[in-house]
Design a protein around this motif. Sequence first.
Motif, mmCIF file in Angstrom:
data_model
loop_
_atom_site.group_PDB
_atom_site.id
_atom_site.type_symbol
_atom_site.label_atom_id
_atom_site.label_comp_id
_atom_site.label_asym_id
_atom_site.label_seq_id
_atom_site.Cartn_x
_atom_site.Cartn_y
_atom_site.Cartn_z
ATOM 1 N N ASN A 51 0.836 -1.345 -0.069
ATOM 2 C CA ASN A 51 -0.016 -0.061 -0.022
ATOM 3 C C ASN A 51 0.979 1.348 -0.019
ATOM 4 O O ASN A 51 1.738 1.346 0.729
ATOM 5 C CB ASN A 51 -1.031 0.011 1.291
ATOM 6 C CG ASN A 51 -2.005 -1.349 1.315
ATOM 7 O OD1 ASN A 51 -2.200 -1.379 0.110
ATOM 8 N ND2 ASN A 51 -2.089 -1.771 2.293
ATOM 9 N N CYS A 52 0.454 2.153 -0.902
ATOM 10 C CA CYS A 52 1.507 3.317 -1.018
ATOM 11 C C CYS A 52 1.469 4.238 -0.106
ATOM 12 O O CYS A 52 0.403 4.753 0.612
ATOM 13 C CB CYS A 52 1.157 3.865 -2.218
ATOM 14 S SG CYS A 52 1.959 3.058 -3.902
ATOM 15 N N ALA A 53 2.676 4.543 0.532
ATOM 16 C CA ALA A 53 2.739 5.782 1.443
ATOM 17 C C ALA A 53 2.763 7.086 1.034
ATOM 18 O O ALA A 53 2.522 7.993 0.991
ATOM 19 C CB ALA A 53 3.592 5.589 2.337
ATOM 20 N N LYS A 109 -4.507 1.956 -1.956
ATOM 21 C CA LYS A 109 -4.464 0.844 -1.030
ATOM 22 C C LYS A 109 -4.886 -0.483 -2.075
ATOM 23 O O LYS A 109 -5.585 -0.351 -2.969
ATOM 24 C CB LYS A 109 -5.576 0.961 -0.024
ATOM 25 C CG LYS A 109 -5.546 -0.099 0.873
ATOM 26 C CD LYS A 109 -6.428 0.085 2.143
ATOM 27 C CE LYS A 109 -6.635 -0.718 3.095
ATOM 28 N NZ LYS A 109 -6.825 -2.304 2.784
ATOM 29 N N THR A 168 1.472 -2.710 4.655
ATOM 30 C CA THR A 168 1.678 -1.370 4.824
ATOM 31 C C THR A 168 2.842 -1.112 5.676
ATOM 32 O O THR A 168 3.044 -1.669 6.887
ATOM 33 C CB THR A 168 0.512 -0.687 5.426
ATOM 34 O OG1 THR A 168 -0.773 -1.314 4.686
ATOM 35 C CG2 THR A 168 0.674 0.514 5.638
ATOM 36 N N GLU A 169 3.966 -0.409 5.077
ATOM 37 C CA GLU A 169 4.964 -0.236 5.838
ATOM 38 C C GLU A 169 4.956 0.818 6.977
ATOM 39 O O GLU A 169 4.449 1.972 6.887
ATOM 40 C CB GLU A 169 6.236 0.225 4.886
ATOM 41 C CG GLU A 169 7.616 0.054 5.675
ATOM 42 C CD GLU A 169 8.685 0.419 4.410
ATOM 43 O OE1 GLU A 169 8.415 0.902 3.482
ATOM 44 O OE2 GLU A 169 9.883 0.089 4.922
ATOM 45 N N ALA A 205 -1.672 1.981 10.038
ATOM 46 C CA ALA A 205 -1.540 1.724 8.513
ATOM 47 C C ALA A 205 -2.784 2.327 7.959
ATOM 48 O O ALA A 205 -2.478 2.989 6.563
ATOM 49 C CB ALA A 205 -1.640 0.135 8.600
ATOM 50 N N GLN A 206 -3.900 2.493 8.361
ATOM 51 C CA GLN A 206 -5.030 3.175 7.742
ATOM 52 C C GLN A 206 -4.486 4.712 7.490
ATOM 53 O O GLN A 206 -5.042 5.193 6.366
ATOM 54 C CB GLN A 206 -6.243 3.229 8.555
ATOM 55 C CG GLN A 206 -6.805 1.758 8.281
ATOM 56 C CD GLN A 206 -7.859 1.444 9.678
ATOM 57 O OE1 GLN A 206 -8.079 2.381 10.512
ATOM 58 N NE2 GLN A 206 -8.533 0.773 9.571
ATOM 59 N N VAL A 251 -1.681 5.770 6.960
ATOM 60 C CA VAL A 251 -0.717 5.751 5.709
ATOM 61 C C VAL A 251 -1.533 6.074 4.513
ATOM 62 O O VAL A 251 -1.362 6.751 3.498
ATOM 63 C CB VAL A 251 0.121 4.645 5.797
ATOM 64 C CG1 VAL A 251 0.714 4.476 4.285
ATOM 65 C CG2 VAL A 251 1.308 4.446 6.827
ATOM 66 N N THR A 252 -2.699 5.150 4.188
ATOM 67 C CA THR A 252 -3.296 5.125 3.364
ATOM 68 C C THR A 252 -4.242 6.693 2.977
ATOM 69 O O THR A 252 -4.385 7.208 2.052
ATOM 70 C CB THR A 252 -4.581 4.270 3.071
ATOM 71 O OG1 THR A 252 -3.725 2.772 2.882
ATOM 72 C CG2 THR A 252 -5.311 4.016 1.776
#
Lengths: 294, 371
Positions: free
Chosen positions: B150-152, B168, B178-179, B213-214, B216-217
């Motif tokens: 998932n892209c940050a 995502k 998710t990093e 993580a959420q 980040v998205t």
Amino acid sequence: MMAVDLRSLEVPPESAEGTPTRVATIRRIVQETPDTFTYWMTFRDPVDRATYRFAPGQLNMLYLFGVGEIPISVASDPELPARIAHTIRSTGRVTDAFRLLKPGDQVGVRGPFGRPWPLREARGGDLMIVAGGLGLAPLRSAIYQAIRHRGQFRRLMVLVGARGPEHMLYRQELDMWNQWMQFRGVETYLTVDVADDQWPYDEGVVTTLFPKVRVDPEWTTAFVCGPEIMMHFALRGLRDMEFPMDQVWVSMERNMQCAIRVCGHCQFGPKFVCADGPVFRYDEVADLMEVHEL
Amino acid sequence: MRYLDREAFGKLVDALAGAGYDLIGPTVRDGAIVLDHIDGAEDLPSGVGEEQGPGTYRLTSRDDDMVFSWAHGPDAGKRFLFPAREVLCTAKRNDGQLTVECRPGDERPFAFVGLRSCDLHAIAVQDRVFLDADPHYARRRERALFIGVNCAVPGGTCFCTSMGTGPKCTIGFDLALTELPGGFVVEVSSPRGEQMIEVVRSREATEEEVRAAQAVTTEAEGQMGRSLDVADMPELLYRNREHPRWKDVAARCLACGNCTSACPTCFCHDIVEGMSITGDTATRTREWASCFSEEFSHIVGMEIRKSRESRYRQWLTHKFASWIDQFGTSGCVGCGRCITWCPVGIDVTEEITAIRATDGEVEVAEEVMAS
Ligand SMILES: Cc1cc2nc3c(=O)[nH]c(=O)nc-3n(C[C@H](O)[C@H](O)[C@H](O)COP(=O)(O)OP(=O)(O)OC[C@H]3O[C@@H](n4cnc5c(N)ncnc54)[C@H](O)[C@@H]3O)c2cc1C
Ligand code: SF4
């Protein structure tokens, strides 16, 4: 921690088959015009001979070993599929190599592909077939089928134009159909752009035949195939005669390398000519045909 | 949601390589983050970022050791699942007897690490083209494993939120990562993914990690480099086939075909015949083709799309409009690679916006204007 065999994650693919290449043997080669030949062939494998079927207007991808593969219409009687014919004009790399073939040589055949001429649509009414030059090749199979089921139509009209008498394909057949007229009811109208002394038929482009035929557009289904310029004028002629657009069918040409709508070359707007065509109902493509360089 | 620390993630990647998978992941090479065959986790980028814009791409260094804090390099999964050159069939002629064989090869299966949501969507788009038609593609596709990310940090040319394809991962993955600074929150979405994560030590992600993580998205969604209004497709482009913008863009376009190579969904190809030197074996090779080349539309005696204008129109209209009729999905996944890798920086979002702004405008032929 559990030991997991990651190799076991591999799922066995239930893969697509791809289209098989059947091998056919050239049986007979007939010269039609100075640069066009008809190749009669039969499949090498008896199962292929027994199972191969095609409908009028469909194409095969013909493969010459070491040279390449090209789309060519099947030009013989669909009800005799054990022995098929392709009429090929030599104009380039692969078609020129066809001229070197001799009876006994083998070629690859993938197919048939594409949407056929809808003879059913003409049932109960009249069928008018309009061909220019090499455009007669994909229509010949339709003519055969129409003759076989002659009782399903009222009039059966075949209009053919060519540059000159020596460029008229299937000349013997056309003469024969012309003579049949009285008892089989196949009306043939032939014309050439430039006639010679021996030419017994008309002179002028194919649209000059339209007034002679005296069609009843409301009751007639038309199939049209020929070079782009001929199609342009023929379709204009049909429009002027007030043919309903949904009773006119055309066959289109585009570059084709796969015939299974994956190579992308035959796109015509949203259509793939290999699968949605090559035969289209005119009203499906009339707008697209108006767009320059689509 | 599971949580993998950095070390466990590295072990998972190494385990896939150890199990015989052909590991495909991002790695820094020639000034870009490329997707390539890698040996293990140590080949992945670390502390590298990137800057992208129309016609520009450059690497930057980050002051951390994040592995996936960048968007995407020039290549996606396409290069592996649908290689630029591939022998599809071999023909032989012995004593006049012709045989043609088109069996897929028996390569090692791929394990993709670090594909983005747009890349996974692009594979789903190509599936609709090839999966039922081509056994070579189908075999590779069905055997492959997919670990998505998932892209940050979206790139300057990304517009996946406009296309509904990111940032995502929502389809096409076995595991999606998710990093976070110390490790990865992992979404497991397939039985294969469940088995994969069993290989290494993982634990349930904490509520806090899931929330991080959420975030980040959410943050990525707000950082898209581009946006595009795709309302009224395909009709918008169908009714604007004579729009003056085609001529305008054709004057800038070099017809180099970079966009079609960089595009993760472009599938057009040629079939090229080759002959062995001994003359008894011929090969039918599939090679990527570009609708920007003149010969692409060759038929006897003519090229149908002679002008550059008609070729640009073909590409853009196919991608955003006719694709929908043909395959039930847009051909664009909003990755923006065609913008980044265009040598003159032509931006599809700008071209479509310009056409929309003057919807219905028709190019007036010069003779008419003069009179
Ligand atoms: C549906 C359909 C039916 C056809 N039916 C016939 C027929 O019955 N008889 C006939 O003589 N011709 C027919 N053609 C045209 C025929 O396919 C071309 O003449 C032939 O492909 C030219 O190949 P070439 O190598 O000799 O020509 P070149 O000009 O040297 O062509 C180079 C290469 O382009 C590729 N190519 C793919 N499609 C085409 C195309 N449509 N035209 C030109 N090149 C193409 C081939 O790989 C070809 O080898 C048909 C075409 C289509 C699309
Ligand atoms: S387009 Fe979206 S999913 Fe693709 S790299 Fe950019 S942000 Fe990530």
